[in-house]
Design a protein around this motif. Structure first.
Motif, short mmCIF file in Angstrom:
data_model
loop_
_atom_site.label_atom_id
_atom_site.label_comp_id
_atom_site.label_asym_id
_atom_site.label_seq_id
_atom_site.Cartn_x
_atom_site.Cartn_y
_atom_site.Cartn_z
N PHE A 63 0.86 -1.17 0.00
CA PHE A 63 0.00 0.00 0.00
C PHE A 63 0.90 1.22 0.00
O PHE A 63 1.82 1.34 0.82
CB PHE A 63 -0.91 0.00 1.23
N VAL A 64 0.67 2.12 -0.94
CA VAL A 64 1.54 3.28 -1.16
C VAL A 64 0.84 4.54 -0.70
O VAL A 64 -0.34 4.76 -0.99
CB VAL A 64 1.95 3.39 -2.64
N GLN A 65 1.59 5.39 -0.04
CA GLN A 65 1.09 6.69 0.38
C GLN A 65 2.02 7.77 -0.16
O GLN A 65 3.24 7.66 -0.05
CB GLN A 65 1.02 6.78 1.91
N LEU A 66 1.43 8.81 -0.78
CA LEU A 66 2.20 9.91 -1.36
C LEU A 66 1.84 11.20 -0.63
O LEU A 66 0.72 11.36 -0.13
CB LEU A 66 1.91 10.07 -2.84
N SER A 67 2.78 12.15 -0.64
CA SER A 67 2.48 13.48 -0.10
C SER A 67 1.52 14.20 -1.03
O SER A 67 1.36 13.82 -2.20
CB SER A 67 3.77 14.28 0.06
N ASP A 68 0.89 15.26 -0.52
CA ASP A 68 -0.07 16.02 -1.34
C ASP A 68 0.62 16.60 -2.58
O ASP A 68 0.08 16.57 -3.69
CB ASP A 68 -0.69 17.16 -0.52
N SER A 69 1.83 17.15 -2.41
CA SER A 69 2.54 17.77 -3.53
C SER A 69 2.95 16.74 -4.58
O SER A 69 2.81 16.97 -5.79
CB SER A 69 3.79 18.51 -3.02
N LEU A 70 3.45 15.57 -4.14
CA LEU A 70 3.85 14.53 -5.07
C LEU A 70 2.66 13.96 -5.81
O LEU A 70 2.71 13.71 -7.01
CB LEU A 70 4.60 13.42 -4.33
N SER A 71 1.54 13.79 -5.10
CA SER A 71 0.32 13.30 -5.73
C SER A 71 -0.17 14.28 -6.80
O SER A 71 -0.62 13.88 -7.87
CB SER A 71 -0.76 13.10 -4.67
N SER A 72 -0.04 15.57 -6.51
CA SER A 72 -0.48 16.60 -7.46
C SER A 72 0.44 16.64 -8.68
O SER A 72 -0.03 16.76 -9.82
CB SER A 72 -0.50 17.96 -6.77
N GLU A 73 1.75 16.55 -8.47
CA GLU A 73 2.71 16.59 -9.58
C GLU A 73 2.55 15.39 -10.50
O GLU A 73 2.65 15.52 -11.73
CB GLU A 73 4.14 16.65 -9.04
N LEU A 74 2.33 14.22 -9.92
CA LEU A 74 2.20 13.00 -10.72
C LEU A 74 0.79 12.79 -11.24
O LEU A 74 0.58 11.94 -12.11
CB LEU A 74 2.64 11.78 -9.89
N LYS A 75 -0.16 13.54 -10.68
CA LYS A 75 -1.57 13.43 -11.07
C LYS A 75 -2.10 12.02 -10.86
O LYS A 75 -2.73 11.42 -11.73
CB LYS A 75 -1.76 13.87 -12.53
N ILE A 76 -1.79 11.47 -9.69
CA ILE A 76 -2.30 10.16 -9.30
C ILE A 76 -2.83 10.27 -7.87
O ILE A 76 -2.59 11.25 -7.18
CB ILE A 76 -1.22 9.06 -9.39
N GLU A 77 -3.58 9.25 -7.43
CA GLU A 77 -4.18 9.27 -6.10
C GLU A 77 -3.11 9.30 -5.01
O GLU A 77 -1.99 8.81 -5.19
CB GLU A 77 -5.07 8.04 -5.92
N LYS A 78 -3.52 9.81 -3.86
CA LYS A 78 -2.59 9.94 -2.74
C LYS A 78 -2.29 8.58 -2.10
O LYS A 78 -1.18 8.33 -1.62
CB LYS A 78 -3.16 10.91 -1.70
N GLN A 79 -3.28 7.70 -2.07
CA GLN A 79 -3.11 6.37 -1.49
C GLN A 79 -3.66 5.32 -2.47
O GLN A 79 -4.74 5.50 -3.03
CB GLN A 79 -3.85 6.25 -0.15
N PHE A 80 -2.90 4.24 -2.69
CA PHE A 80 -3.32 3.19 -3.60
C PHE A 80 -2.49 1.93 -3.32
O PHE A 80 -1.52 1.96 -2.56
CB PHE A 80 -3.17 3.62 -5.06
#
Length: 537
Positions: free
Chosen positions: A86-103
């Motif tokens: 299970f992957v968790q990304l920061s808000d900024s990284l999720s926005s830059e990559l344009k993918i969900e924050k958790q998946f």
């Protein structure tokens, strides 16, 4: 994992000693799925168990080893696959990559490589993906991914190694095209492609990069090409009187002798109808270390003892880039009729100005001269006929386009089209008409045997690449010409086949062709045979 391997090796070794003379099998059984893998010896069994840890089953556990007759059964539990998470990304990284924050992902390694590549493509050549273990979720590991970008890299300059005597303007043009662009794989390939099969230089190896704290420089390892060439063609065919004749072409090119990408070309041609062409051309591409080049062309055509044309074409042009040029040129031409009985010709003098454009894309196939070639010319002329004391305005255009298409495997298709027009306020004399036909234009006809004020033709040539050293070809051509002076507008066709191959002395070409006018039958006596060789030195 080390203890596991030691235990397996010891047990398998002991079993091997006891049953050395007998045929054995080793069964590896997954206790969770009951899947079996059968291997032939103990070494293969150890390698299989070792491979599990390399594929993210880092807690693989040996459960049991049993001997059943000639069979050794090894029971193991793979445990958790640590490439699933299970992957968790920061808000900024999720926005830059344009993918969900958790998946959830089944391939964490692939995900990290994909994210890293996106940042490398943005110029962050030294970006790193960091993962932080956050515990477990639903029996699977949970990780947080962050990106350490480091400094964004742009291309700052180029350093020439090997052949360093290239024109300074040539290097400046490369810098103009790529300096300031982000450092990524796309631009590195573009740099390599821009120099691939260059006329005068070649890359000894792919471009290399030197990184410092505040600069990124690309090193180009260049090698001077052998580009001087001798091109000789011998032709066999019948002239207008059905007499068997020899004809030929000699083309001598001296290029880059003074390391300025300059060229001097000498061309001579004799056609079966006793016409001869002499052409001298000099080209200097980077005048005073600028993108401005100059070209001087002297062309002389003599038709036996009937008439002679002398043409001078001075030109100045500008390099749009390494493949494209656009220029202005002048035209100064005179023609003298030497045979008083030749009433179709007139003494005249021409002068005018014109514009031209040239595009050449190099080819990856050394046997082909280029991948794409486009040449367009347009001229405004004023012609004075001395005996009649008449001056007439004229326009002239010329267009050539050729491209090699890759069909797949060893198959290629060469498509070529050419057209020209000479339009005048008065009737044109025969000695000023456009001339074409022969090896480099409408094959199946004698060299420069077709006269017209307008013509066009198209060619489709199939090429089969036997190897990097040879190819077969077969072609079909269709064309049409118009000659108001001669009252002709025939439709033409031609066909033929040939073979081209490299010898130690150069590129050898052999071509058989025939052509005729629609409505006329093909005659064997009109068959044309051409044999030529292109040598570089």
């Amino acid at each position: 994992m080390a203890k596991l391997k030691s235990a397996v090796v010891f047990l398998i070794f002991l079993t091997s000693v006891l049953f050395q003379a007998q045929e054995r099998e080793f069964w590896l059984i997954d206790t969770e799925t009951q899947q079996k893998k059968i291997v032939k010896d103990s070494v293969s069994a150890v390698k299989f168990l070792d491979s599990l840890s390399k594929n993210h089953f880092i807690f693989t556990e040996l459960k049991n080893v049993k001997k059943v007759g000639l069979r050794t059964e090894i029971y193991y539990d793979k445990g958790q696959n640590f490439n699933e998470a299970f992957v968790q990304l920061s808000d900024s990284l999720s926005s830059e990559l344009k993918i969900e924050k958790q998946f959830y992902t089944k391939n964490l390694d692939s995900l990290k490589k994909e994210i890293n590549k996106k940042y490398i493509d943005q110029g962050f050549a030294f970006s790193r993906i960091q993962s932080k273990y956050l515990g477990k979720q639903n029996g699977k590991q949970k990780v947080e991914l962050t990106v350490v970008k480091d400094q964004k890299r742009l291309i700052d300059g180029f350093v020439i190694k090997g052949y360093e005597k290239v024109p300074s303007r040539f290097v400046k043009n490369i810098e103009k095209e790529f300096r300031g662009k982000k450092y990524d794989e796309k631009n590195l390939l573009a740099i390599n492609r821009s120099l691939q099969n260059h006329t005068f230089v070649s890359l000894e190896r792919p471009p290399q990069t030197l990184f410092t704290r505040d600069s990124t420089n690309i090193y180009l390892f260049l090698q001077k090409k052998k580009v001087n060439s001798f091109d000789g063609i011998v032709g066999f065919g019948n002239d207008k009187s059905e007499k068997f004749t020899f004809n030929g072409t000699l083309n001598l090119n001296f290029k880059n002798i003074f390391n300025g990408f300059e060229s001097i070309s000498l061309f001579w041609q004799r056609n079966p109808d006793r016409g001869q062409t002499f052409d001298l051309q000099t080209d200097i591409p980077y005048l005073f270390k600028s993108n401005v080049g100059v070209n001087m062309n002297l062309n002389i055509y003599r038709q036996d003892s009937t008439y002679a044309n002398v043409k001078i074409l001075p030109a100045v042009y500008y390099h749009l880039n390494n493949r494209q040029k656009i220029g202005l040129r002048g035209t100064f031409e005179t023609s003298t009729v030497m045979d008083s009985l030749y009433i179709q010709g007139k003494d005249y003098s021409k002068k005018g100005i014109g514009i031209w454009y040239d595009y050449t894309e190099p080819t990856e196939i050394e046997l082909f001269l280029y991948k794409t070639r486009i040449r367009a010319e347009a001229d405004l002329l004023s012609t004075h006929y001395s005996k009649e004391e008449i001056t007439a305005g004229q326009t002239r255009y010329f267009l050539l386009a050729e491209r090699n298409f890759y069909l797949g495997g060893r198959h290629y298709l060469n498509i070529k089209g050419e057209s020209a027009l000479l339009n005048s306020e008065n009737e044109l004399s025969t000695n000023e008409l456009l001339r074409f036909g022969g090896w480099n234009s409408m094959r199946g006809f004698n060299e420069e045997s077709l006269f017209a004020d307008f013509y066009y033709y198209g060619k489709a040539e199939y090429r089969y690449l036997v190897s990097n050293q040879a190819f077969f070809d077969t072609f079909l051509q269709y064309g049409e010409l118009s000659s108001k002076a001669l009252g002709l507008r025939p439709k033409l066709y031609s066909f033929g086949l040939g073979f081209n191959f490299f010898l130690p002395i150069g590129l050898m070409s052999f071509q058989i062709s025939n052509g005729s006018e629609f409505g006329n039958e093909i005659r064997f006596s009109d068959t044309k045979i051409h044999w030529g060789i292109l040598t570089r030195f």
